[in-house]
Design a protein around this motif. Structure first.
Motif, PDB file in Angstrom:
ATOM      1  N   UNK A 143      13.071  -7.113 -11.272  1.00 15.65           N
ATOM      2  CA  UNK A 143      11.904  -6.840 -10.422  1.00 15.65           C
ATOM      3  C   UNK A 143      11.022  -8.080 -10.520  1.00 15.65           C
ATOM      4  N   UNK A 144      10.741  -8.704  -9.383  1.00 11.88           N
ATOM      5  CA  UNK A 144       9.906  -9.902  -9.389  1.00 11.88           C
ATOM      6  C   UNK A 144       8.546  -9.542  -9.974  1.00 11.88           C
ATOM      7  N   UNK A 145       8.218 -10.167 -11.105  1.00 12.53           N
ATOM      8  CA  UNK A 145       7.034  -9.748 -11.874  1.00 12.53           C
ATOM      9  C   UNK A 145       5.888 -10.747 -11.764  1.00 12.53           C
ATOM     10  N   UNK A 146       5.518 -11.079 -10.532  1.00 10.96           N
ATOM     11  CA  UNK A 146       4.392 -11.984 -10.322  1.00 10.96           C
ATOM     12  C   UNK A 146       3.115 -11.196 -10.055  1.00 10.96           C
ATOM     13  N   UNK A 147       3.262 -10.037  -9.420  1.00 14.88           N
ATOM     14  CA  UNK A 147       2.116  -9.187  -9.089  1.00 14.88           C
ATOM     15  C   UNK A 147       2.668  -7.879  -8.535  1.00 14.88           C
ATOM     16  N   UNK A 148       1.921  -6.789  -8.651  1.00 15.88           N
ATOM     17  CA  UNK A 148       2.332  -5.541  -8.017  1.00 15.88           C
ATOM     18  C   UNK A 148       2.931  -4.513  -8.969  1.00 15.88           C
ATOM     19  N   UNK A 149       3.604  -3.517  -8.377  1.00 14.49           N
ATOM     20  CA  UNK A 149       4.087  -2.334  -9.112  1.00 14.49           C
ATOM     21  C   UNK A 149       5.409  -2.611  -9.835  1.00 14.49           C
ATOM     22  N   UNK A 198      14.308  -6.576  -6.863  1.00 16.84           N
ATOM     23  CA  UNK A 198      13.295  -5.830  -6.112  1.00 16.84           C
ATOM     24  C   UNK A 198      12.051  -6.704  -5.965  1.00 16.84           C
ATOM     25  N   UNK A 199      11.542  -6.786  -4.732  1.00 15.63           N
ATOM     26  CA  UNK A 199      10.250  -7.430  -4.465  1.00 15.63           C
ATOM     27  C   UNK A 199       9.248  -6.297  -4.311  1.00 15.63           C
ATOM     28  N   UNK A 200       8.365  -6.094  -5.287  1.00 12.74           N
ATOM     29  CA  UNK A 200       7.495  -4.918  -5.276  1.00 12.74           C
ATOM     30  C   UNK A 200       6.322  -5.032  -4.314  1.00 12.74           C
ATOM     31  N   UNK A 201       5.632  -3.898  -4.146  1.00 11.92           N
ATOM     32  CA  UNK A 201       4.388  -3.899  -3.392  1.00 11.92           C
ATOM     33  C   UNK A 201       3.326  -4.657  -4.173  1.00 11.92           C
ATOM     34  N   UNK A 202       2.225  -4.938  -3.524  1.00 12.91           N
ATOM     35  CA  UNK A 202       1.140  -5.704  -4.124  1.00 12.91           C
ATOM     36  C   UNK A 202       0.401  -6.363  -2.979  1.00 12.91           C
ATOM     37  N   UNK A 203       0.041  -7.610  -3.133  1.00 15.31           N
ATOM     38  CA  UNK A 203      -0.646  -8.361  -2.078  1.00 15.31           C
ATOM     39  C   UNK A 203       0.295  -9.483  -1.635  1.00 15.31           C
ATOM     40  N   UNK A 204       0.807  -9.395  -0.423  1.00 14.13           N
ATOM     41  CA  UNK A 204       1.849 -10.333   0.018  1.00 14.13           C
ATOM     42  C   UNK A 204       1.400 -11.795  -0.038  1.00 14.13           C
ATOM     43  N   UNK A 205       0.145 -12.073   0.314  1.00  9.84           N
ATOM     44  CA  UNK A 205      -0.336 -13.459   0.292  1.00  9.84           C
ATOM     45  C   UNK A 205      -0.362 -13.991  -1.136  1.00  9.84           C
ATOM     46  N   UNK A 206      -0.842 -13.169  -2.074  1.00 14.18           N
ATOM     47  CA  UNK A 206      -0.892 -13.570  -3.485  1.00 14.18           C
ATOM     48  C   UNK A 206       0.524 -13.770  -4.027  1.00 14.18           C
ATOM     49  N   UNK A 207       1.430 -12.827  -3.728  1.00 12.21           N
ATOM     50  CA  UNK A 207       2.815 -12.939  -4.201  1.00 12.21           C
ATOM     51  C   UNK A 207       3.459 -14.200  -3.616  1.00 12.21           C
ATOM     52  N   UNK A 218       6.119   3.100  -0.774  1.00 12.22           N
ATOM     53  CA  UNK A 218       6.322   2.862  -2.205  1.00 12.22           C
ATOM     54  C   UNK A 218       7.242   3.925  -2.810  1.00 12.22           C
ATOM     55  N   UNK A 219       8.565   3.716  -2.809  1.00 15.48           N
ATOM     56  CA  UNK A 219       9.463   4.724  -3.391  1.00 15.48           C
ATOM     57  C   UNK A 219       9.342   4.809  -4.913  1.00 15.48           C
ATOM     58  N   UNK A 220       8.700   3.812  -5.512  1.00  8.76           N
ATOM     59  CA  UNK A 220       8.557   3.807  -6.978  1.00  8.76           C
ATOM     60  C   UNK A 220       7.405   4.683  -7.460  1.00  8.76           C
ATOM     61  N   UNK A 221       6.598   5.202  -6.527  1.00 16.47           N
ATOM     62  CA  UNK A 221       5.428   6.003  -6.929  1.00 16.47           C
ATOM     63  C   UNK A 221       5.685   7.508  -6.892  1.00 16.47           C
TER      64      UNK A 221
END
Length: 195
Positions: A5-11, A42-51, A169-172
């Motif tokens: 899971x890409x761990x830069x920002x988000x869920x 997985x590319x998670x939810x979060x803020x697309x511009x920040x990611x 968000x299927x992870x929620x």
């Protein structure tokens, strides 16, 4: 089977929990060098511009194009969907541009307009509980893109070969069926069997 899971920002933690529940070994990916060891991402939810900015900063923008070229499956949820899109409405640039879809950011409104609903998802479930939070919308898809789900005639989940995306968000939730579906894609492309 190892999925990152890409761990830069988000869920991130939520996706790791669901991937483990679905039967995979899951790890947070913080360095490009980790991509070699995983079968899907997985590319998670979060803020697309920040990611997107963080992806460039850490070299993930080019590394993920190579990852996809190896047909390693990628699953983008919410902001992750925007990261995968070939076209973003009202914007003359994209992040990865891998999926032949046009998307609109925050199409369902702001945080307070968040909602949950049950969706029919082709190949996944007839009653999948979807959580929409500042969700993007898929405006249109190319010829090679398969629509997996719609909400009020609007496209909210799609697949193109080894790429999968969802507006929600299927992870929620506690329902791991969409993550299981993604793992079946990883299995299909890597020849690995799920537990």
């Amino acid at each position: 089977m190892k999925v990152g899971v890409l761990a830069l920002q988000g869920a991130v933690a939520e996706h790791i929990r669901m991937l483990e529940k679905a039967g995979a070994e899951a790890i947070p990916v913080k360095k490009v060098s980790q991509l070699v060891d995983i079968d899907g991402l997985v590319l998670p939810g979060g803020e697309s511009t920040a990611i997107g900015k963080l992806m460039k900063e850490y070299g993930f923008d080019t590394a993920l194009l190579e990852f996809s070229a190896q047909k390693k499956p990628i699953f983008g949820t919410c902001a992750g969907l925007i990261i995968l899109a070939r076209e973003i409405a009202g914007q003359d640039w994209v992040h990865l541009g891998l999926m032949d879809i046009k998307v609109e950011r925050n199409a369902f409104g702001r945080q307070r307009e968040s909602f949950e609903t049950d969706l029919v998802m082709e190949g996944v479930a007839d009653d999948f509980r979807a959580v929409f939070i500042r969700a993007p919308l898929i405006l249109n898809v190319g010829d090679k893109v398969e629509v997996i789900s719609r909400y009020k005639d609007e496209i909210v989940a799609a697949r193109q070969d080894h790429l999968l995306c969802a507006s929600f968000h299927p992870e929620l939730t506690e329902d791991a069926r969409m993550h299981k579906y993604f793992l079946s894609m990883v299995e299909q492309y890597r020849g690995v069997s799920i537990k």
